[in-house]
Write a protein that holds these residues in place. Structure first.
Motif, PDB file in Angstrom:
ATOM      1  N   SER A   4      39.904  31.754  35.861  1.00  0.00           N
ATOM      2  CA  SER A   4      41.153  31.374  36.511  1.00  0.00           C
ATOM      3  C   SER A   4      40.974  31.234  38.008  1.00  0.00           C
ATOM      4  O   SER A   4      41.654  30.443  38.644  1.00  0.00           O
ATOM      5  CB  SER A   4      42.240  32.397  36.198  1.00  0.00           C
ATOM      6  OG  SER A   4      41.907  33.644  36.768  1.00  0.00           O
ATOM      7  N   GLY A   5      40.069  32.007  38.601  1.00  0.00           N
ATOM      8  CA  GLY A   5      39.824  31.897  40.026  1.00  0.00           C
ATOM      9  C   GLY A   5      40.934  32.457  40.898  1.00  0.00           C
ATOM     10  O   GLY A   5      40.990  32.168  42.079  1.00  0.00           O
ATOM     11  N   THR A   6      41.820  33.246  40.318  1.00  0.00           N
ATOM     12  CA  THR A   6      42.877  33.829  41.131  1.00  0.00           C
ATOM     13  C   THR A   6      42.276  34.868  42.068  1.00  0.00           C
ATOM     14  O   THR A   6      41.213  35.437  41.782  1.00  0.00           O
ATOM     15  CB  THR A   6      43.953  34.502  40.257  1.00  0.00           C
ATOM     16  OG1 THR A   6      43.362  35.629  39.609  1.00  0.00           O
ATOM     17  CG2 THR A   6      44.537  33.537  39.247  1.00  0.00           C
ATOM     18  N   PRO A   7      42.945  35.112  43.197  1.00  0.00           N
ATOM     19  CA  PRO A   7      42.417  36.119  44.124  1.00  0.00           C
ATOM     20  C   PRO A   7      42.193  37.477  43.474  1.00  0.00           C
ATOM     21  O   PRO A   7      41.228  38.162  43.789  1.00  0.00           O
ATOM     22  CB  PRO A   7      43.489  36.192  45.211  1.00  0.00           C
ATOM     23  CG  PRO A   7      44.117  34.837  45.195  1.00  0.00           C
ATOM     24  CD  PRO A   7      44.103  34.424  43.746  1.00  0.00           C
ATOM     25  N   MET A   8      43.057  37.851  42.527  1.00  0.00           N
ATOM     26  CA  MET A   8      42.887  39.137  41.860  1.00  0.00           C
ATOM     27  C   MET A   8      41.616  39.138  41.007  1.00  0.00           C
ATOM     28  O   MET A   8      40.868  40.107  41.007  1.00  0.00           O
ATOM     29  CB  MET A   8      44.100  39.469  41.018  1.00  0.00           C
ATOM     30  CG  MET A   8      44.049  40.849  40.413  1.00  0.00           C
ATOM     31  SD  MET A   8      45.635  41.265  39.718  1.00  0.00           S
ATOM     32  CE  MET A   8      46.002  42.687  40.706  1.00  0.00           C
ATOM     33  N   ASP A   9      41.345  38.052  40.298  1.00  0.00           N
ATOM     34  CA  ASP A   9      40.123  37.952  39.504  1.00  0.00           C
ATOM     35  C   ASP A   9      38.895  38.035  40.399  1.00  0.00           C
ATOM     36  O   ASP A   9      37.927  38.708  40.079  1.00  0.00           O
ATOM     37  CB  ASP A   9      40.078  36.640  38.724  1.00  0.00           C
ATOM     38  CG  ASP A   9      41.124  36.569  37.625  1.00  0.00           C
ATOM     39  OD1 ASP A   9      41.586  37.624  37.167  1.00  0.00           O
ATOM     40  OD2 ASP A   9      41.476  35.440  37.240  1.00  0.00           O
ATOM     41  N   ILE A  10      38.927  37.345  41.512  1.00  0.00           N
ATOM     42  CA  ILE A  10      37.795  37.334  42.436  1.00  0.00           C
ATOM     43  C   ILE A  10      37.589  38.715  43.033  1.00  0.00           C
ATOM     44  O   ILE A  10      36.474  39.212  43.102  1.00  0.00           O
ATOM     45  CB  ILE A  10      38.003  36.268  43.525  1.00  0.00           C
ATOM     46  CG1 ILE A  10      37.962  34.876  42.893  1.00  0.00           C
ATOM     47  CG2 ILE A  10      36.948  36.396  44.617  1.00  0.00           C
ATOM     48  CD1 ILE A  10      38.436  33.764  43.788  1.00  0.00           C
ATOM     49  N   ALA A  11      38.660  39.372  43.429  1.00  0.00           N
ATOM     50  CA  ALA A  11      38.551  40.716  43.994  1.00  0.00           C
ATOM     51  C   ALA A  11      37.981  41.684  42.968  1.00  0.00           C
ATOM     52  O   ALA A  11      37.157  42.538  43.303  1.00  0.00           O
ATOM     53  CB  ALA A  11      39.910  41.186  44.495  1.00  0.00           C
ATOM     54  N   ALA A  12      38.402  41.575  41.717  1.00  0.00           N
ATOM     55  CA  ALA A  12      37.887  42.461  40.672  1.00  0.00           C
ATOM     56  C   ALA A  12      36.401  42.231  40.449  1.00  0.00           C
ATOM     57  O   ALA A  12      35.634  43.176  40.284  1.00  0.00           O
ATOM     58  CB  ALA A  12      38.659  42.253  39.374  1.00  0.00           C
ATOM     59  N   ARG A  13      36.006  40.981  40.450  1.00  0.00           N
ATOM     60  CA  ARG A  13      34.578  40.675  40.267  1.00  0.00           C
ATOM     61  C   ARG A  13      33.751  41.176  41.433  1.00  0.00           C
ATOM     62  O   ARG A  13      32.664  41.712  41.248  1.00  0.00           O
ATOM     63  CB  ARG A  13      34.378  39.173  40.083  1.00  0.00           C
ATOM     64  CG  ARG A  13      34.868  38.689  38.763  1.00  0.00           C
ATOM     65  CD  ARG A  13      34.669  37.222  38.620  1.00  0.00           C
ATOM     66  NE  ARG A  13      35.261  36.775  37.386  1.00  0.00           N
ATOM     67  CZ  ARG A  13      35.052  35.586  36.871  1.00  0.00           C
ATOM     68  NH1 ARG A  13      34.283  34.727  37.501  1.00  0.00           N
ATOM     69  NH2 ARG A  13      35.622  35.254  35.744  1.00  0.00           N
ATOM     70  N   LEU A  14      34.254  40.992  42.646  1.00  0.00           N
ATOM     71  CA  LEU A  14      33.531  41.498  43.811  1.00  0.00           C
ATOM     72  C   LEU A  14      33.472  43.013  43.792  1.00  0.00           C
ATOM     73  O   LEU A  14      32.464  43.613  44.171  1.00  0.00           O
ATOM     74  CB  LEU A  14      34.174  41.008  45.108  1.00  0.00           C
ATOM     75  CG  LEU A  14      33.930  39.545  45.442  1.00  0.00           C
ATOM     76  CD1 LEU A  14      34.747  39.146  46.666  1.00  0.00           C
ATOM     77  CD2 LEU A  14      32.451  39.285  45.678  1.00  0.00           C
ATOM     78  N   ALA A  16      33.191  44.839  41.252  1.00  0.00           N
ATOM     79  CA  ALA A  16      32.221  45.253  40.236  1.00  0.00           C
ATOM     80  C   ALA A  16      30.781  44.909  40.621  1.00  0.00           C
ATOM     81  O   ALA A  16      29.844  45.333  39.955  1.00  0.00           O
ATOM     82  CB  ALA A  16      32.556  44.591  38.898  1.00  0.00           C
ATOM     83  N   LEU A  17      30.618  44.156  41.691  1.00  0.00           N
ATOM     84  CA  LEU A  17      29.287  43.721  42.127  1.00  0.00           C
ATOM     85  C   LEU A  17      28.439  44.908  42.562  1.00  0.00           C
ATOM     86  O   LEU A  17      28.902  45.770  43.304  1.00  0.00           O
ATOM     87  CB  LEU A  17      29.424  42.734  43.287  1.00  0.00           C
ATOM     88  CG  LEU A  17      28.129  42.168  43.877  1.00  0.00           C
ATOM     89  CD1 LEU A  17      27.426  41.290  42.844  1.00  0.00           C
ATOM     90  CD2 LEU A  17      28.437  41.372  45.130  1.00  0.00           C
TER      91      LEU A  17
END
Length: 99
Positions: A4-14, A16-17
């Motif tokens: 989806s590329g939503t800011p929340m998805d991106i923040a969650a992925r970052l 978990a990095l």
């Protein structure tokens, strides 16, 4: 798989990095022709791990440090691992440099 590329998805992925930093990144920099000495550079693997722990404390994304042998050779690796755990990081990969 869709993203989806939503800011929340991106923040969650970052969030978990996880990045493993190499011990040599905490030393003097240079090339095979010249090393550029800097004040405060770690003098041994224990100090390199302490610096790595600071990076992890600031970023939350660098929980392990890769050692490089022979530069990070110590007499007691179990003690070095305890030192790392005490600072909130772990020892990751062991890289050997063979010449």
């Amino acid at each position: 798989m869709t993203e989806s590329g939503t800011p929340m998805d991106i923040a969650a992925r970052l969030g978990a990095l996880r990045i493993e930093t190499p011990s040599w990144a905490y030393g003097n920099s240079g090339t095979r022709f010249k090393v550029f000495a800097q004040p405060g550079v770690p003098r041994d693997p224990y100090e390199k791990i302490a610096d790595a722990a600071q990076v992890h404390a600031f970023t939350g994304a660098a929980p392990t440090v890769a050692l490089h042998i022979p530069w990070d050779r110590v007499d007691d690796y179990a003690d070095l691992a305890r030192h790392a755990r005490g600072l909130g990081v772990g020892i990751g990969a062991i890289n050997s440099n063979v010449f």
